[in-house]
Motif scaffolding. Structure first.
Motif, short mmCIF file in Angstrom:
data_model
loop_
_atom_site.label_atom_id
_atom_site.label_comp_id
_atom_site.label_asym_id
_atom_site.label_seq_id
_atom_site.Cartn_x
_atom_site.Cartn_y
_atom_site.Cartn_z
N HIS A 72 0.85 -1.20 0.00
CA HIS A 72 0.00 0.00 0.00
C HIS A 72 0.88 1.24 0.00
O HIS A 72 1.82 1.34 0.79
CB HIS A 72 -0.92 0.01 1.23
N PHE A 112 -12.19 -3.92 -2.15
CA PHE A 112 -11.08 -4.86 -2.42
C PHE A 112 -11.00 -5.98 -1.39
O PHE A 112 -10.25 -6.93 -1.56
CB PHE A 112 -9.73 -4.13 -2.33
N CYS A 113 -11.70 -5.82 -0.29
CA CYS A 113 -11.37 -6.59 0.91
C CYS A 113 -11.39 -8.10 0.72
O CYS A 113 -10.54 -8.80 1.27
CB CYS A 113 -12.29 -6.20 2.06
N CYS A 116 -8.31 -9.21 -1.23
CA CYS A 116 -7.13 -8.83 -0.43
C CYS A 116 -6.96 -9.80 0.75
O CYS A 116 -5.86 -10.28 1.01
CB CYS A 116 -7.33 -7.40 0.07
N SER A 117 -8.05 -10.10 1.44
CA SER A 117 -7.95 -10.99 2.60
C SER A 117 -7.56 -12.40 2.17
O SER A 117 -6.80 -13.07 2.87
CB SER A 117 -9.27 -11.11 3.36
N ARG A 120 -3.93 -12.42 1.46
CA ARG A 120 -3.16 -12.31 2.71
C ARG A 120 -3.16 -13.63 3.46
O ARG A 120 -2.17 -14.06 4.02
CB ARG A 120 -3.73 -11.19 3.56
N CYS A 204 -5.05 1.50 1.59
CA CYS A 204 -5.38 0.69 0.42
C CYS A 204 -6.36 1.43 -0.49
O CYS A 204 -6.49 1.09 -1.66
CB CYS A 204 -5.97 -0.64 0.84
N SER A 206 -9.50 1.26 -0.38
CA SER A 206 -10.73 0.50 -0.57
C SER A 206 -11.87 1.19 0.17
O SER A 206 -11.68 1.79 1.22
CB SER A 206 -10.57 -0.92 -0.02
S1 SF4 Z 1 -6.01 -3.73 3.44
FE1 SF4 Z 1 -7.73 -2.59 2.53
S2 SF4 Z 1 -8.53 -3.97 0.94
FE2 SF4 Z 1 -7.22 -5.19 2.30
S3 SF4 Z 1 -8.66 -6.07 3.78
FE3 SF4 Z 1 -7.82 -4.18 4.68
S4 SF4 Z 1 -9.30 -2.59 4.11
FE4 SF4 Z 1 -9.70 -4.33 2.80
#
Ligand code: SF4
Length: 296
Positions: A72, A112-113, A116-117, A120, A204, A206
């Motif tokens: 990010h 995006f979550c 993205c999750s 991750r 991010c 989002s």
């Molecule tokens: S970093 Fe941003 S996109 Fe990723 S889970 Fe957290 S809020 Fe969502």
């Protein structure tokens, strides 16, 4: 709400973590626990409380702290690094540019979550194996759990919150949530008292999860109108009456069975008369011919 002294909040959080760890058997002798730290108040608090537990728990276990730097723009990782160094944690930053992937795959304006999750989580599992860790600790707390419960109930047609302990990656890893009994307001107060170097969580770009926000505000509103509502909701999650729910898949695990339809056919087609749910054990003891057998 009246302000509570920092040492009272600390004691409450420590007890809540100790109880969760004991209730769900989260930690065992020799565990190598990878603590995933985002730089937010929840993960700092969890790490602090777990370290205290290392010193006083009857079993020996170790903590290995990891931050996933997802690329990010402007992520101030050095603040996290210097805190971890100062505190003497075994800490490493894993750099994986999931930000570019998510930006490329998700249309503008969408959240995006979810992707993205998922990315991750895959990274966390891989890194846990690389570090020889068998447990991953995540910082979800009571309020996250209550929100998830309502989100599932209202939007997913599912009665489920978050597992306090979960076997993951085909049984090779255990995911634990030691803060399940901890109230978010306590965590906030504790992180302010400890002056953790909180990192921004909006880098991010989002949009925030709108449904989660709405549900969170609903619960907070109930709490304002009727203090103690969150505690009651958490108590409900520990006091489930599965036989008073309608999930037929639960019956076999509960040892419950629907009696065969009566000849009078009083059960509605496709329906189940709850009165006719009877324990499997009783059915087993029923003597041939319909008479009651004596208990074994
Ligand atoms: S970093 Fe941003 S996109 Fe990723 S889970 Fe957290 S809020 Fe969502």
């Amino acid at each position: 709400m009246p302000e509570v002294a920092p040492h009272v909040v600390h004691r409450r959080l420590s007890r809540a973590v100790g109880r969760a760890v004991t209730d769900f058997g989260m930690i065992e002798e020799g565990d190598r626990i990878m603590v995933a730290v985002s730089g937010g108040k929840d993960s700092y608090t969890m790490l602090h409380l777990l370290r205290e537990l290392v010193r006083k728990a009857p079993v020996a276990f170790s903590l290995h702290v990891v931050n996933i730097d997802q690329g990010h723009p402007g992520f101030p990782v050095e603040r996290l690094t210097s805190y971890m160094e100062r505190e003497g944690y075994d800490f490493r930053v894993i750099r994986e540019d999931t930000y570019s992937i998510v930006k490329e795959k998700i249309p503008a304006g969408k959240t995006f979550c979810s992707l993205c999750s998922r990315l991750r989580r895959g990274i966390l599992y891989r890194v846990a194996h690389e570090l020889g860790c068998n447990v991953i600790a995540l910082g979800h707390h009571r309020d996250d759990i209550l929100q998830t419960l309502l989100l599932n109930l209202l939007f997913a047609g599912q009665l489920a919150a978050m597992p306090p302990k979960l076997s993951a990656d085909e049984g090779r890893l255990l995911v634990i949530r030691p803060l399940v009994y901890c109230a978010e307001e306590d965590i906030l107060a504790f992180s302010q008292a400890e002056q953790f170097p909180i990192l921004p969580c909006d880098l991010c770009g989002s949009q925030s999860d709108l449904q989660r926000k709405v549900v969170g505000e609903m619960i907070s509103d109930w709490e304002r109108k009727r203090p103690g509502t969150k505690a009651v909701m958490l108590a409900a999650l520990q006091n489930v009456r599965p036989s008073h729910l309608l999930d037929q898949r639960l019956w076999s695990t509960l040892g419950l069975r629907v009696a065969p339809p009566a000849e009078s056919g009083e059960v509605e087609p496709g329906g189940v008369d709850p009165e006719r749910l009877i324990p499997e054990a009783l059915l087993v003891r029923r003597a041939p011919g319909g008479g009651e057998a004596t208990s074994a």
